[in-house]
Design an enzyme around this catalytic site. Structure first.
Site, PDB file in Angstrom:
ATOM      1  N   CYS A 187      49.691  88.683  -4.607  1.00 47.93           N
ATOM      2  CA  CYS A 187      49.701  89.848  -5.495  1.00 47.93           C
ATOM      3  C   CYS A 187      51.079  90.094  -6.093  1.00 47.93           C
ATOM      4  O   CYS A 187      51.199  90.529  -7.238  1.00 47.93           O
ATOM      5  CB  CYS A 187      49.203  91.086  -4.750  1.00 47.93           C
ATOM      6  SG  CYS A 187      50.206  91.565  -3.320  1.00 47.93           S
ATOM      7  N   CYS A 213      52.199  89.198 -10.664  1.00 43.42           N
ATOM      8  CA  CYS A 213      52.454  90.327 -11.565  1.00 43.42           C
ATOM      9  C   CYS A 213      53.218  89.875 -12.808  1.00 43.42           C
ATOM     10  O   CYS A 213      54.334  89.351 -12.703  1.00 43.42           O
ATOM     11  CB  CYS A 213      53.249  91.411 -10.841  1.00 43.42           C
ATOM     12  SG  CYS A 213      53.583  92.846 -11.895  1.00 43.42           S
ATOM     13  N   LEU A 257      44.734  99.603  -1.754  1.00 42.14           N
ATOM     14  CA  LEU A 257      43.938  99.440  -0.541  1.00 42.14           C
ATOM     15  C   LEU A 257      43.212  98.101  -0.571  1.00 42.14           C
ATOM     16  O   LEU A 257      42.668  97.697  -1.595  1.00 42.14           O
ATOM     17  CB  LEU A 257      42.921 100.577  -0.417  1.00 42.14           C
ATOM     18  CG  LEU A 257      42.277 100.689   0.970  1.00 42.14           C
ATOM     19  CD1 LEU A 257      43.259 101.325   1.960  1.00 42.14           C
ATOM     20  CD2 LEU A 257      40.984 101.491   0.910  1.00 42.14           C
ATOM     21  N   CYS A 309      51.219  86.220   2.992  1.00 38.86           N
ATOM     22  CA  CYS A 309      50.719  86.065   1.619  1.00 38.86           C
ATOM     23  C   CYS A 309      51.533  86.887   0.630  1.00 38.86           C
ATOM     24  O   CYS A 309      51.883  88.046   0.888  1.00 38.86           O
ATOM     25  CB  CYS A 309      49.247  86.478   1.558  1.00 38.86           C
ATOM     26  SG  CYS A 309      48.503  86.337  -0.080  1.00 38.86           S
ATOM     27  N   ASP A 336      44.285  94.011 -13.724  1.00 39.82           N
ATOM     28  CA  ASP A 336      43.657  93.717 -12.441  1.00 39.82           C
ATOM     29  C   ASP A 336      44.281  92.533 -11.710  1.00 39.82           C
ATOM     30  O   ASP A 336      43.779  92.113 -10.675  1.00 39.82           O
ATOM     31  CB  ASP A 336      42.158  93.415 -12.644  1.00 39.82           C
ATOM     32  CG  ASP A 336      41.360  94.630 -13.066  1.00 39.82           C
ATOM     33  OD1 ASP A 336      41.624  95.716 -12.526  1.00 39.82           O
ATOM     34  OD2 ASP A 336      40.486  94.500 -13.931  1.00 39.82           O
ATOM     35  N   CYS A 373      54.738  98.496 -14.469  1.00 39.47           N
ATOM     36  CA  CYS A 373      53.338  98.123 -14.222  1.00 39.47           C
ATOM     37  C   CYS A 373      52.517  98.230 -15.506  1.00 39.47           C
ATOM     38  O   CYS A 373      52.579  99.236 -16.220  1.00 39.47           O
ATOM     39  CB  CYS A 373      52.765  99.040 -13.142  1.00 39.47           C
ATOM     40  SG  CYS A 373      51.009  98.803 -12.828  1.00 39.47           S
ATOM     41  N   CYS A 422      47.830  91.309   5.678  1.00 45.03           N
ATOM     42  CA  CYS A 422      48.416  90.535   4.582  1.00 45.03           C
ATOM     43  C   CYS A 422      49.152  89.289   5.074  1.00 45.03           C
ATOM     44  O   CYS A 422      49.222  88.281   4.353  1.00 45.03           O
ATOM     45  CB  CYS A 422      49.390  91.407   3.781  1.00 45.03           C
ATOM     46  SG  CYS A 422      48.589  92.644   2.735  1.00 45.03           S
ATOM     47  N   CYS A 443      46.911  91.800  -9.786  1.00 43.87           N
ATOM     48  CA  CYS A 443      47.296  91.853  -8.375  1.00 43.87           C
ATOM     49  C   CYS A 443      46.102  92.116  -7.472  1.00 43.87           C
ATOM     50  O   CYS A 443      46.095  91.724  -6.304  1.00 43.87           O
ATOM     51  CB  CYS A 443      48.400  92.888  -8.148  1.00 43.87           C
ATOM     52  SG  CYS A 443      47.916  94.603  -8.421  1.00 43.87           S
ATOM     53  N   ASP A 446      40.849 111.807  -6.771  1.00 46.66           N
ATOM     54  CA  ASP A 446      41.932 111.282  -7.601  1.00 46.66           C
ATOM     55  C   ASP A 446      42.514 112.279  -8.592  1.00 46.66           C
ATOM     56  O   ASP A 446      43.303 111.904  -9.451  1.00 46.66           O
ATOM     57  CB  ASP A 446      41.440 110.036  -8.354  1.00 46.66           C
ATOM     58  CG  ASP A 446      42.586 109.207  -8.903  1.00 46.66           C
ATOM     59  OD1 ASP A 446      43.658 109.204  -8.282  1.00 46.66           O
ATOM     60  OD2 ASP A 446      42.411 108.579  -9.953  1.00 46.66           O
TER      61      ASP A 446
END
Length: 378
Positions: free
Chosen positions: A192, A196, A156, A189, A240, A212, A186, A242, A132
């Site tokens: 997520c 938000c 992911l 759906c 956290d 975000c 997905c 989503c 990262d």
């Protein structure tokens, strides 16, 4: 190499990794164009490092021409409770699950280096390890390797671990049999996207980082735009939502790496206690923790936004005390927080405004004056 790959899997699990798969350096051909679109639209905000090495980020061979295979590894950090439960207690603070224990960069890199040393000796070929901090698009590579798929929130998702995998990679000059990618599960759906708080997803599989909460509370260095502050609630470092609402979390289990587990002091700490942290106390509380990297002033900025959203008048004194903080960023958010909790009390501190020279702080005073309809603040 098949036998060696089997040994690799065993070694990786022995190091504490929960899943390991292999892909090729040319497995994400669409990544450069998608990254270019993201950057051209300015969705990266202040994260200039994404733009600076975009050519390497989108193409692993541009980063390291010797790479022939990419070993992608995942470590489960699943929480042992609902990450969103703390939203019901606005006088406490929410810190993102990943940041409640030791810094995952340090924990995982140490394990990757151990695995890499063995792999280098076994193959006799050069390698590089990344967690990262390099221009590596880990999520697309992880999807290409079969660790999971990138959900509509761009993160992911794993069929076995839900939303909760830390990723690391080993770029190797060895040829290793690649694994099959994971397909998208997905379906229809939208959980997520719909959860938000700041509408950071302009469309499925697209993120505008500038909206975000994770970006706003971590990467954004200055005052957080006023339009987003109420929606932040009591989230003081990351978000956290989503991740937590994903239905695939029904298969998730709590993480097993002790260093990544939540410290008791970081499970919904009280806002009042956090507001009193000076620089030394901040560094002590967040030693070996990722929160430390944003520094005390940005952290207190976030705490004050949560205080302003709390509706808890017992926190008025904490905001008042920070009106004279050394940091202009803190003073600005103290004005905003007090204007939300007790605008008439803010009016009694007019002398603070008259002695202020910072443009951002003065801007908050003006905004507070309009909100409270105090003519002397206009």
């Amino acid at each position: 190499m098949t036998s060696l790959k089997s040994q690799l899997l065993a070694r990786a699990h022995a190091e504490g990794f929960d899943v390991v798969r292999v892909t090729t350096p040319d497995a994400i051909p669409q990544a450069p164009e998608r990254l270019k679109t993201f950057l051209d639209q300015g969705c990266h905000g202040e994260m200039g490092w994404m733009h600076d090495r975009a050519d390497q980020r989108g193409a692993p061979l541009a980063l390291w021409p010797e790479v022939r295979s990419i070993i992608m590894l995942g470590m489960n950090y699943g929480p042992d409770s609902d990450p969103m439960a703390g939203l019901a207690d606005p006088s406490s603070a929410l810190i993102s699950v990943y940041a409640q224990g030791d810094d995952y960069h340090d924990v995982i890199k140490k394990k990757l280096k151990g695995l890499g040393r063995w792999w280098g000796e076994a193959t006799g070929l050069p390698l590089k390890v990344f967690v990262d901090t390099a221009p590596v698009m880990e999520k697309p590579l992880a999807a290409a390797a079969g660790l999971g798929w990138q959900g509509k929130h761009t993160n992911l998702v794993s069929r076995s671990f839900g939303s909760w995998l830390f990723l690391g990679s080993i770029f190797t000059a060895a040829e290793v049999e690649p694994d099959e990618p994971e397909r998208d599960h997905c379906g229809s759906c939208r959980a997520c996207l719909d959860v938000c708080p700041t509408a950071a997803f302009p469309a499925p599989y697209q993120l505008d980082a500038r909206r975000c909460i994770s970006y706003l509370t971590i990467e954004n260095k200055g005052p957080i735009p006023a339009e987003f502050r109420p929606a932040i609630g009591n989230r003081i470092y990351g978000c956290d939502d989503c991740l937590a609402v994903c239905p695939w979390n029904k298969f998730a289990v709590a993480g097993h790496e002790r260093k990544l587990m939540a410290r008791e002091g970081l499970r919904q700490p009280r806002l009042a206690e956090l507001a009193r942290l000076d620089d030394a106390a901040f560094r002590t509380l967040f030693a070996r923790n990722p929160v430390k990297r944003i520094g005390r002033d940005r952290f207190i900025r976030n705490v004050l936004i949560a205080i302003g959203n709390s509706g808890d008048t017992d926190l008025v004194g904490e905001a008042e005390a920070l009106l004279e903080d050394n940091s202009a960023l803190v003073r600005a958010m103290a004005v905003w927080a007090l204007s939300r909790l007790a605008p008439q009390r803010l009016a009694t501190h007019l002398d603070r405004r008259q002695g202020e020279s910072d443009a951002d702080v003065l801007g908050e005073w003006r905004r507070a004056g309009l909100a409270a309809q105090e003519p002397f603040l206009l």
